[in-house]
Enzyme design. Structure first.
Site, mmCIF file in Angstrom:
data_model
loop_
_atom_site.group_PDB
_atom_site.id
_atom_site.type_symbol
_atom_site.label_atom_id
_atom_site.label_comp_id
_atom_site.label_asym_id
_atom_site.label_seq_id
_atom_site.Cartn_x
_atom_site.Cartn_y
_atom_site.Cartn_z
ATOM 1 N N GLN A 1 0.831 -1.198 0.000
ATOM 2 C CA GLN A 1 0.000 0.000 0.000
ATOM 3 C C GLN A 1 0.871 1.256 0.000
ATOM 4 O O GLN A 1 2.078 1.192 0.222
ATOM 5 C CB GLN A 1 -0.938 -0.016 1.225
ATOM 6 C CG GLN A 1 -0.233 -0.321 2.540
ATOM 7 C CD GLN A 1 -1.054 -1.118 3.532
ATOM 8 O OE1 GLN A 1 -2.271 -1.159 3.450
ATOM 9 N NE2 GLN A 1 -0.400 -1.747 4.494
ATOM 10 N N ASP B 1 0.339 0.216 13.469
ATOM 11 C CA ASP B 1 0.825 1.406 14.188
ATOM 12 C C ASP B 1 1.158 1.113 15.637
ATOM 13 O O ASP B 1 1.828 1.909 16.303
ATOM 14 C CB ASP B 1 -0.184 2.553 14.070
ATOM 15 C CG ASP B 1 -1.578 2.153 14.530
ATOM 16 O OD1 ASP B 1 -1.744 1.866 15.731
ATOM 17 O OD2 ASP B 1 -2.501 2.110 13.701
ATOM 18 N N ASP C 1 -7.956 -4.786 13.756
ATOM 19 C CA ASP C 1 -7.680 -3.349 13.581
ATOM 20 C C ASP C 1 -7.176 -3.170 12.159
ATOM 21 O O ASP C 1 -5.980 -3.016 11.916
ATOM 22 C CB ASP C 1 -6.634 -2.909 14.613
ATOM 23 C CG ASP C 1 -6.270 -1.440 14.460
ATOM 24 O OD1 ASP C 1 -7.045 -0.693 13.845
ATOM 25 O OD2 ASP C 1 -5.195 -1.048 14.958
#
Ligand code: SAM
Length: 288
Positions: free
Chosen positions: A32, A87, A157
């Site tokens: 990505q 993250d 997530d």
């Protein structure tokens, strides 16, 4: 006044815009387009494929709610599986539960982890060094189909259902999660902004209702997931987990001894109350 503006491209005809004070990182990874930039209001912002993933200023709302609600509701969690979450914010919050013995995180993109540790260090806050954490670089879809491990809570997530995150919204992914849950286990997933992405809620409601004895959504307003309340999907074969009274939640939260900035026992219980438009979207799908 900053010279550069960055506008989110999640929706057609509508999108939040940020001034870019400086670009800290921008690169097309194997999976990505990853960008991390500095904004005067939200601090450091991470975007993937043109969509805001997290910001320094408001990340605590999302990460506390996606983590503490299922863990406190379950009441005896030893093993947690995180899907995505590169993250590190969810890992940080899970690690704050001293009673948890093992955490596996399956993230598809090593660069997200590396760049978040470098440019968003307060997200993981050292959690990637926690001896309970086992990090697997792989597709979360494949992992839940093949692993022998089982978990008490699974937290998805993920990015939105485009690109690599698309498979994490399929019925086969949810069925894979179910096969990895211990009896009494809970699956929670980020399910988009309810008003803007109502179809996502509808699809998940339908898929969950065919697999689990109990499913529902809970919510929180996260400023940079723009467009209204964020929906978190909830699935379990133990309906009692989401019917706890506030006194029980309070007692468990006090025993955990964690200091939060958004989550409270009252918010935990209240977050399962949904607006009528969402209840209609959900009930229209059950048994259809
Ligand atoms: N909180 C954010 C949100 O709601 O937009 C999500 C943040 S987190 C950065 C999302 C992570 O999911 C990314 O690091 C991405 O690489 C990861 N991801 C996407 N598809 C995946 C897949 N199929 N398997 C594992 N991780 C995946």
């Amino acid at each position: 006044m900053s010279e550069r503006q960055w506008t989110e491209t999640l929706y057609t005809g509508y999108g939040q815009s940020f001034s870019v004070d400086s670009v800290l990182f921008e690169h097309k990874t194997d999976h990505q387009h990853l960008m991390i930039f500095e904004n005067q209001v939200f601090g450091r912002v991470m975007a993937l494929d043109g969509v805001v993933q997290t910001t320094e200023r408001d990340e605590f709302i999302y990460h506390e709610m996606l983590t503490h609600v299922p863990i406190i509701a379950h009441g005896a969690v030893k093993r947690v599986l995180i899907i995505g979450g590169g993250d590190g914010g969810i890992l940080r919050e899970v690690c704050r539960h001293a009673s948890i013995e093992h955490i596996t995180q399956v993230e598809i993109d090593q660069s997200v982890i590396d760049m978040a540790i470098k440019y968003l260090p307060s997200h993981s806050a050292g959690a990637y060094n926690d001896i309970r954490a086992n990090i697997v670089i792989s597709d979360g879809f494949d992992f839940v189909q093949t692993t022998d491990q089982t978990f008490d809570v699974i937290i998805s997530d993920s990015t939105d259902p485009h690109g690599p995150g698309e498979v994490l919204f399929t019925k086969d992914f949810y069925a894979g999660c179910q096969r990895c849950l211990n009896p009494g286990g809970i699956l929670v997933t980020q399910n988009g902004v309810a008003f803007m992405q109502t179809d996502e809620v509808r699809n998940t409601a339908q898929r969950f209702s065919r697999l689990f004895k109990d499913s529902h959504f809970y919510s929180a307003a996260v400023p940079t997931y723009v467009g209204g309340i964020m929906a978190f999907a909830w699935a379990s074969d133990t309906p009692a987990h989401r019917q706890l009274d506030v006194a029980t939640v309070r007692q468990r939260w006090q025993a955990a001894g964690i200091k939060s900035r958004y989550y409270t026992p009252d918010i935990h219980v209240a977050s399962f109350a949904l607006p009528e438009y969402l209840m209609q979207a959900i009930s229209g799908t059950i048994h259809s």
